[in-house]
Motif scaffolding. Structure first.
Motif, mmCIF file in Angstrom:
data_model
loop_
_atom_site.group_PDB
_atom_site.id
_atom_site.type_symbol
_atom_site.label_atom_id
_atom_site.label_comp_id
_atom_site.label_asym_id
_atom_site.label_seq_id
_atom_site.Cartn_x
_atom_site.Cartn_y
_atom_site.Cartn_z
ATOM 1 N N TYR A 23 0.148 -22.974 -20.141
ATOM 2 C CA TYR A 23 -1.037 -22.618 -20.913
ATOM 3 C C TYR A 23 -2.279 -23.112 -20.178
ATOM 4 N N LEU A 24 -3.280 -22.262 -20.095
ATOM 5 C CA LEU A 24 -4.596 -22.626 -19.579
ATOM 6 C C LEU A 24 -5.554 -22.543 -20.763
ATOM 7 N N VAL A 25 -6.013 -23.694 -21.218
ATOM 8 C CA VAL A 25 -6.722 -23.757 -22.498
ATOM 9 C C VAL A 25 -8.201 -23.998 -22.257
ATOM 10 N N PRO A 26 -9.054 -23.049 -22.674
ATOM 11 C CA PRO A 26 -10.488 -23.190 -22.417
ATOM 12 C C PRO A 26 -11.194 -24.149 -23.368
ATOM 13 N N THR A 27 -12.096 -24.937 -22.795
ATOM 14 C CA THR A 27 -13.104 -25.684 -23.529
ATOM 15 C C THR A 27 -14.446 -25.130 -23.094
ATOM 16 N N VAL A 28 -15.213 -24.575 -24.018
ATOM 17 C CA VAL A 28 -16.505 -23.982 -23.642
ATOM 18 C C VAL A 28 -17.544 -25.091 -23.635
ATOM 19 N N LEU A 29 -17.863 -25.550 -22.452
ATOM 20 C CA LEU A 29 -18.708 -26.738 -22.306
ATOM 21 C C LEU A 29 -20.102 -26.534 -22.879
ATOM 22 N N ASN A 30 -20.632 -25.316 -22.759
ATOM 23 C CA ASN A 30 -21.989 -25.034 -23.233
ATOM 24 C C ASN A 30 -21.988 -24.283 -24.568
ATOM 25 N N ALA A 31 -20.906 -24.439 -25.338
ATOM 26 C CA ALA A 31 -20.848 -23.812 -26.661
ATOM 27 C C ALA A 31 -21.849 -24.457 -27.607
ATOM 28 N N GLY A 32 -22.492 -23.618 -28.420
ATOM 29 C CA GLY A 32 -23.364 -24.146 -29.462
ATOM 30 C C GLY A 32 -22.582 -24.603 -30.669
ATOM 31 N N ASP A 33 -21.414 -23.999 -30.869
ATOM 32 C CA ASP A 33 -20.529 -24.375 -31.965
ATOM 33 C C ASP A 33 -19.486 -25.351 -31.421
ATOM 34 N N TRP A 46 -15.547 -24.925 -30.454
ATOM 35 C CA TRP A 46 -14.987 -24.407 -29.209
ATOM 36 C C TRP A 46 -15.010 -25.444 -28.091
ATOM 37 N N ILE A 47 -15.502 -26.639 -28.394
ATOM 38 C CA ILE A 47 -15.447 -27.746 -27.437
ATOM 39 C C ILE A 47 -14.210 -28.597 -27.703
ATOM 40 N N ALA A 48 -13.945 -28.885 -28.970
ATOM 41 C CA ALA A 48 -12.764 -29.700 -29.294
ATOM 42 C C ALA A 48 -12.103 -29.317 -30.612
ATOM 43 N N GLY A 49 -12.813 -28.616 -31.491
ATOM 44 C CA GLY A 49 -12.275 -28.345 -32.823
ATOM 45 C C GLY A 49 -11.026 -27.481 -32.818
ATOM 46 N N ALA A 50 -11.051 -26.377 -32.053
ATOM 47 C CA ALA A 50 -9.881 -25.498 -31.989
ATOM 48 C C ALA A 50 -8.683 -26.226 -31.405
#
Length: 232
Positions: A83-93, A96-100
Motif C-alpha cells: 500500500y502507498l498511502v497519501p498524506t496531503v501535506l498542504n491540505a486545508g482539511d 487528509w493529513i492524519a484523520g483518514a
C-alpha cells in the motif's frame, strides 16, 4: 536498505472508476514497460472497483500497489505487493493529513510492513484532489521545497509526491523539491503525455507517474512516456 521503488522510473496509476481505451486490456497496460502499477483514484471509489482492477493486474509480472483514497476502500488481496498511502501535506482539511489514516488504524489490523507513506504536495487548484482536500495550491518553489524537507526529515516519509493532477507542472518547482531531498524518492504526476514531457520531468523526479493518459489515450501513448522516463 533498498526500497521497492528504488528502481522505478515510471509508474502507471489506474483509476478503478475509469475505463480503459476501447479494445485494450489490463494485460496491455502491464506490457507497456512500466515499472509498477498504483491502483487508486479520488472519487467514485468502492471496494468492488478496487478488487476488480487488482485482480485483473495481479497475475502479471509488474508490482501492484493500492493507493487508497479513504480507509473504506482498502482491500486485502494476495495480488497486492503493498500500500502507498497519501498524506496531503498542504491540505486545508486536516482529515487528509492524519484523520483518514487514524480511521484506517481503528478499522483494520493494518499491515504496516507493507504500508508506505507518500507525502503529497497538491498543486493544481482545479483538480478533484485539491477540491476534495481543500489544498492550498498557491505555493512558491521555496514552499514546495520546505514541504518536501518536512516530509522526509520530520515526518519520515520515504516518498514525496508532487502532484499537478491533469496539468503539466513547473519543472522549477519539481526541481526545488528534488534539491530539498536527501534519500526520499520524488514522484511526479500531472500532464505527462509524450516522450518529451516524461523526459523533462524525469530530469528532476525519480519516478514519473501517468494516470489519465492510460484511460484517455491508451497503451501506445503510455509506452512513449515509459521511453521518455527511462531515456531510451
Amino acid at each position: 536498505m533498498s526500497t521497492p521503488w528504488a528502481d522505478w522510473e515510471h509508474v502507471v496509476k489506474l483509476d478503478p472508476d475509469k475505463s480503459l481505451v476501447a479494445g485494450e486490456t489490463f494485460a496491455d497496460v502491464c506490457e507497456t514497460g512500466t515499472d509498477a502499477l498504483e491502483i487508486g483514484g479520488t472519487t467514485g471509489m468502492t471496494e468492488e472497483k478496487m478488487e476488480r482492477v487488482i485482480d485483473a493486474c495481479g497475475t502479471y509480472d509488474v508490482p501492484v500497489y493500492q493507493e487508497p483514497s479513504n480507509p473504506a476502500v482498502v482491500v486485502e488481496r494476495d495480488e497486492l505487493d503493498g500500500y502507498l498511502v497519501p498524506t496531503v501535506l498542504n491540505a486545508g482539511d486536516p482529515f487528509w493529513i492524519a484523520g483518514a489514516h487514524k480511521e484506517w488504524a481503528r478499522m483494520d489490523d493494518v499491515d504496516w510492513a507493507r504500508t508506505h507513506a507518500e507525502g503529497y504536495i497538491v498543486l493544481n487548484p482545479e483538480s478533484s484532489v485539491a477540491e476534495y482536500t481543500e489544498a492550498d495550491c498557491d505555493l512558491s518553489p521555496e514552499d514546495v521545497a520546505a514541504y518536501a524537507e518536512v516530509a522526509e526529515h520530520q515526518l519520515g516519509q520515504p516518498i514525496v509526491y508532487v502532484e499537478y493532477s491533469g496539468t503539466f507542472g513547473d519543472p522549477e518547482v519539481v526541481g526545488a523539491a528534488a534539491d530539498a531531498l536527501d534519500e526520499a524518492a520524488l514522484f511526479y504526476g500531472g500532464g505527462v503525455h509524450d516522450y518529451d514531457t516524461a523526459r523533462r520531468m524525469a530530469r528532476h523526479a525519480d519516478t514519473v507517474v501517468v494516470g489519465d493518459l492510460v484511460h484517455d489515450d491508451g497503451c501506445e501513448a503510455v509506452r512513449e512516456t515509459v521511453e521518455g522516463a527511462k531515456g531510451v
